[in-house]
Design a protein around this motif. Sequence first.
Motif, PDB file in Angstrom:
ATOM      1  N   SER A   1      45.996  33.116  42.891  1.00  0.00           N
ATOM      2  CA  SER A   1      45.943  32.547  44.431  1.00  0.00           C
ATOM      3  C   SER A   1      46.998  31.373  44.837  1.00  0.00           C
ATOM      4  CB  SER A   1      44.491  31.957  44.567  1.00  0.00           C
ATOM      5  OG  SER A   1      43.743  32.963  44.321  1.00  0.00           O
ATOM      6  N   LEU A   2      47.505  30.740  43.682  1.00  0.00           N
ATOM      7  CA  LEU A   2      48.501  29.547  43.663  1.00  0.00           C
ATOM      8  C   LEU A   2      49.864  30.163  43.581  1.00  0.00           C
ATOM      9  CD1 LEU A   2      46.303  26.883  41.915  1.00  0.00           C
ATOM     10  CD2 LEU A   2      46.325  27.455  44.173  1.00  0.00           C
ATOM     11  N   ASP A   3      50.001  31.686  43.224  1.00  0.00           N
ATOM     12  CA  ASP A   3      51.234  31.936  43.384  1.00  0.00           C
ATOM     13  C   ASP A   3      51.684  32.205  44.527  1.00  0.00           C
ATOM     14  OD1 ASP A   3      53.679  33.476  42.827  1.00  0.00           O
ATOM     15  OD2 ASP A   3      52.645  35.159  41.220  1.00  0.00           O
ATOM     16  N   ALA A   4      52.934  31.721  44.897  1.00  0.00           N
ATOM     17  CA  ALA A   4      53.325  32.005  46.369  1.00  0.00           C
ATOM     18  C   ALA A   4      53.719  33.344  46.578  1.00  0.00           C
ATOM     19  CB  ALA A   4      54.534  30.849  46.674  1.00  0.00           C
ATOM     20  N   ASP A   5      54.148  34.175  45.317  1.00  0.00           N
ATOM     21  CA  ASP A   5      54.913  35.522  45.776  1.00  0.00           C
ATOM     22  C   ASP A   5      53.739  36.635  45.606  1.00  0.00           C
ATOM     23  OD1 ASP A   5      57.253  34.237  45.884  1.00  0.00           O
ATOM     24  OD2 ASP A   5      57.745  34.375  43.733  1.00  0.00           O
ATOM     25  N   SER A   6      52.349  36.056  45.053  1.00  0.00           N
ATOM     26  CA  SER A   6      51.672  37.147  45.100  1.00  0.00           C
ATOM     27  C   SER A   6      50.971  37.799  46.487  1.00  0.00           C
ATOM     28  CB  SER A   6      50.284  36.647  44.166  1.00  0.00           C
ATOM     29  OG  SER A   6      49.291  36.200  44.909  1.00  0.00           O
ATOM     30  N   VAL A   7      50.761  39.090  46.406  1.00  0.00           N
ATOM     31  CA  VAL A   7      50.578  39.534  47.583  1.00  0.00           C
ATOM     32  C   VAL A   7      49.073  39.958  47.729  1.00  0.00           C
ATOM     33  CG1 VAL A   7      50.738  41.632  49.300  1.00  0.00           C
ATOM     34  CG2 VAL A   7      52.661  40.788  47.663  1.00  0.00           C
ATOM     35  N   GLU A   8      48.429  39.080  48.484  1.00  0.00           N
ATOM     36  CA  GLU A   8      46.844  39.200  48.526  1.00  0.00           C
ATOM     37  C   GLU A   8      46.329  39.661  49.969  1.00  0.00           C
ATOM     38  OE1 GLU A   8      44.221  36.702  46.779  1.00  0.00           O
ATOM     39  OE2 GLU A   8      45.651  35.471  45.703  1.00  0.00           O
ATOM     40  N   PRO A   9      45.178  40.009  49.989  1.00  0.00           N
ATOM     41  CA  PRO A   9      44.867  40.599  51.259  1.00  0.00           C
ATOM     42  C   PRO A   9      44.688  39.613  52.342  1.00  0.00           C
ATOM     43  CG  PRO A   9      43.144  40.621  49.747  1.00  0.00           C
ATOM     44  CD  PRO A   9      44.227  40.019  48.790  1.00  0.00           C
ATOM     45  N   ARG A  10      44.595  40.006  53.581  1.00  0.00           N
ATOM     46  CA  ARG A  10      44.474  39.154  54.688  1.00  0.00           C
ATOM     47  C   ARG A  10      43.009  39.888  55.225  1.00  0.00           C
ATOM     48  NH1 ARG A  10      46.458  34.260  55.645  1.00  0.00           N
ATOM     49  NH2 ARG A  10      48.314  34.181  54.326  1.00  0.00           N
ATOM     50  N   GLU A  11      42.284  39.068  55.831  1.00  0.00           N
ATOM     51  CA  GLU A  11      40.957  39.554  56.398  1.00  0.00           C
ATOM     52  C   GLU A  11      41.269  40.650  57.257  1.00  0.00           C
ATOM     53  OE1 GLU A  11      36.776  39.126  57.095  1.00  0.00           O
ATOM     54  OE2 GLU A  11      38.147  38.607  55.501  1.00  0.00           O
ATOM     55  N   GLY A  12      40.598  41.738  57.283  1.00  0.00           N
ATOM     56  CA  GLY A  12      40.710  43.085  58.075  1.00  0.00           C
ATOM     57  C   GLY A  12      41.301  43.797  57.034  1.00  0.00           C
TER      58      GLY A  12
END
Length: 333
Positions: A9-20
């Motif tokens: 979560s704290l890795d700026a480059d990690s691609v995480e989901p957005r709501e939706g």
Amino acid sequence: MLDEWLASSLDADSVEPREGREGPEGKVPGGRYRLHAPGVLELLPDELAPEAQACVVSAGIHGNETAPIELVGAWLARLEAGQLRLGAPVLVILGNLEAIRQGVRFCTTNLNRLFQRDLDLEGDEPDRARELMAVVDAFFARHALPHVHYDMHTAIRDSRYPRFAVEPFADAKTDPAQWHGLAAAGMQAALHQHRHSWTFSHYSKHYHAAQAFTLELGKVRPFGENDLDALSGMRTLLEALLEGRQTPSGNLEEVRFFRVVTELMRQSQDFALCFSEETPNFTEFAVGTRLAHDGQAGDTVVEEAPVAVVFPNAQVELGARAALLVRACPPPK
Ligand SMILES: O=C(O)CCC(=O)N[C@@H](CCC(=O)O)C(=O)O
Ligand SMILES: [Zn+2]
């Protein structure tokens, strides 16, 4: 997987989901987890335990307040290791990810003043506030259970009571059992707010009638320098919530209660507090003491009865709260 969630979560480059756009799911003992947005993880039990509540636990709403983030890490690690079994839905939130990365309270504006449904500000922190309001709305809508929100912080100053709860002002009444639970969790003081404040815990109480509190868990320190042993009571409370067990009950005589009488606002550039920056929270000042000078509002002087000062901070943005002035009050019945 869960043990990597905090770091990723704290890795700026990690691609995480957005709501939706729902993110990855996985299994944990007693249920599963789902990632809803960067720094937003939901734990879903296979079966509800008898005392299950729908619980939001947030940390890192201010980026330099690291002890609650370490506490969340240790709590999730115990779940993943099978030392805890999920029995209640829990939404775990890391608030201001960029500020946590930078080790600062906030980047542009204080996230914990933005939790208002008609918020029309632009920028990263307003966008994050909107995202967090949406995930909390969806979580409480999904779970028809009693709603709870603990928003965990640490304070800038030392404090006569290092661990204390702030009860947001709202129509919803606080269940007396909450005070006993917070006493058992090691809270040494509790503070009743006197007006709406648009903090994250206020959001859950005001819009969702949740049992909601801001919890101050010691003093701001860098990662690795926190005394998690001092938070063992809080860890026990979080474990009970996660397992859907009855929360421990403590003695209210061990908690000092206060109510806010005034918020001292910074109204101009020419603003100064008239006491040392190092003054601990809950330090009392006698009638007649000059507490602050403001080029626009003039002097603030203690009137009628002594007041104690909480969260003094002369460096806040214009129009923001520079301190709470509080007085002791009896414990709630
Ligand atoms: O120590 C300080 O001055 C600030 C610690 C902190 O972040 N406190 C919260 C309290 C929120 C509330 O009033 O419920 C904040 O200022 O956002
Ligand atoms: Zn904070």
